[in-house]
Scaffold this motif. Structure first.
Motif, mmCIF file in Angstrom:
data_model
loop_
_atom_site.group_PDB
_atom_site.id
_atom_site.type_symbol
_atom_site.label_atom_id
_atom_site.label_comp_id
_atom_site.label_asym_id
_atom_site.label_seq_id
_atom_site.Cartn_x
_atom_site.Cartn_y
_atom_site.Cartn_z
ATOM 1 N N VAL A 134 6.679 5.032 -134.204
ATOM 2 C CA VAL A 134 7.953 5.586 -134.677
ATOM 3 C C VAL A 134 7.742 6.968 -135.305
ATOM 4 O O VAL A 134 8.635 7.505 -135.948
ATOM 5 C CB VAL A 134 8.636 4.640 -135.692
ATOM 6 N N ARG A 138 8.214 9.326 -131.633
ATOM 7 C CA ARG A 138 9.560 9.845 -131.887
ATOM 8 C C ARG A 138 9.598 11.364 -131.719
ATOM 9 O O ARG A 138 10.575 11.920 -131.209
ATOM 10 C CB ARG A 138 10.023 9.464 -133.284
ATOM 11 N N ARG A 141 9.003 12.119 -127.460
ATOM 12 C CA ARG A 141 9.683 10.975 -126.851
ATOM 13 C C ARG A 141 9.203 10.705 -125.429
ATOM 14 O O ARG A 141 9.315 9.586 -124.921
ATOM 15 C CB ARG A 141 11.197 11.201 -126.865
ATOM 16 N N TRP A 160 15.365 3.284 -132.322
ATOM 17 C CA TRP A 160 14.407 3.470 -133.412
ATOM 18 C C TRP A 160 14.693 2.508 -134.556
ATOM 19 O O TRP A 160 13.755 1.970 -135.162
ATOM 20 C CB TRP A 160 14.431 4.916 -133.897
ATOM 21 N N ARG A 163 13.092 -0.674 -133.727
ATOM 22 C CA ARG A 163 11.634 -0.650 -133.926
ATOM 23 C C ARG A 163 11.283 -0.788 -135.407
ATOM 24 O O ARG A 163 10.332 -1.484 -135.762
ATOM 25 C CB ARG A 163 11.025 0.629 -133.345
ATOM 26 N N TYR A 164 12.037 -0.124 -136.256
ATOM 27 C CA TYR A 164 11.822 -0.298 -137.695
ATOM 28 C C TYR A 164 11.997 -1.762 -138.076
ATOM 29 O O TYR A 164 11.216 -2.308 -138.864
ATOM 30 C CB TYR A 164 12.819 0.542 -138.502
ATOM 31 N N CYS A 231 11.271 7.011 -141.295
ATOM 32 C CA CYS A 231 10.378 5.849 -141.249
ATOM 33 C C CYS A 231 10.163 5.258 -142.641
ATOM 34 O O CYS A 231 10.290 4.045 -142.845
ATOM 35 C CB CYS A 231 9.040 6.266 -140.640
#
Length: 294
Positions: A134, A138, A141, A160, A163-164, A231
């Motif tokens: 991430v 990110r 990409r 995203w 994914r977090y 993040c």
């Protein structure tokens, strides 16, 4: 000059808070007054860490996972080296996340990390980690194309965020099963990075640490800071916090990190397993036999 006492809470990122890294210092107030005091404090921390590691191994109830993330030249390697210098290598494993293999790309993005998690009684150290998925992914990409994910998933609006959520769910699962996760972001200024890059170029013994790719990534500084901010905001939790550690002073950085780790281990309130009366009698019998032998 008054020396700042190390309080880990000063560097701990509160959960559910939007992070603005420009408001977090890259060079804090010194926590040591001289080279001699630095060595003394570090030695004290290392000795206590060694004691806590022995307890961790003996109790065999918890594991500790330390995650280090930072921009290039922030001092991840040196921090790990100095802080963990007194730890028994048999109870500690350092794993560096490199470019993923074809086998790793064929699995979900957390698979590689899950295979490297520390077992109970051990300390695991990730030099970079699954957070690269991430961060660098990110910023660049196009890397996602190598992961062969279904197109509709990659194009999903909340890709995203999902994914977090996967990361937070993993860390919650680890905490519930006795693995404590502590995450360090070594907060380096762009000016200090330039200084360290030049030092690596000027010193032939350090040329191996530098590549043209390092300069290319520096061009994406703003993009990386934004990726880190999002993040940290999304993944710093009460049980698995991020610590934003000023990294312009390597000695300061090492002392802060060692204090955070030490406090986390001491908070587990571990003690050596007590011997049962039966086992104690058995040991005394063996002792008598040994004394009687020539």
């Amino acid at each position: 000059m008054a020396i700042k006492k190390i309080n880990p809470d000063d560097y701990r990122m509160p959960p559910d808070k939007n992070v603005d890294l420009s408001k977090w210092p890259t060079k804090g107030k010194p926590v040591y007054s001289s080279k001699e005091e630095y060595a003394k404090i570090l030695r004290d921390h290392v000795e206590k860490l060694s004691e806590q590691q022995n307890l961790l191994y003996a109790t065999n109830r918890y594991a500790l996972l330390l995650i280090f993330q930072a921009m290039d030249a922030a001092g991840k390697d040196s921090s790990i080296k100095h802080v963990m210098s007194g730890v028994n290598p048999q109870g500690c494993q350092v794993f560096s996340f490199k470019q993923p293999s074809s086998e790793e790309l064929a699995h979900a993005f957390l698979w590689k990390a899950e295979r490297r998690l520390p077992e109970r009684g051990h300390i695991g150290i990730f030099n970079r980690s699954y957070y690269e998925e991430v961060l660098i992914v990110r910023v660049h990409r196009e890397i996602l194309s190598n992961e062969d994910l279904p197109e509709k998933l990659v194009e999903k609006k909340h890709f995203w965020r999902d994914r977090y959520r996967s990361i937070v769910n993993l860390e919650d699962h680890l905490h519930r099963n006795g693995t404590r996760v502590i995450k360090f972001f070594l907060h380096l200024s762009k000016q200090e990075q330039k200084k360290r890059f030049l030092k690596r170029i000027n010193d032939p013994a350090k040329n191996w640490k530098f590549s043209a790719g390092d300069i290319q990534e520096r061009k994406y500084w703003k993009e990386y800071m934004k990726a880190y901010e999002e993040c940290l905001s999304a993944t710093s939790t009460r049980d698995s916090p991020w610590y934003v550690v000023p990294a312009d002073d390597k000695q300061n950085t090492g002392l802060i990190i060692s204090k955070v780790i030490l406090d986390a281990l001491q908070d587990l309130k571990m003690s050596y397993p007590k011997t049962t009366p039966e086992h104690r009698r058995e040991l005394l019998a063996i002792r008598r036999q040994l004394i009687a032998q020539s």
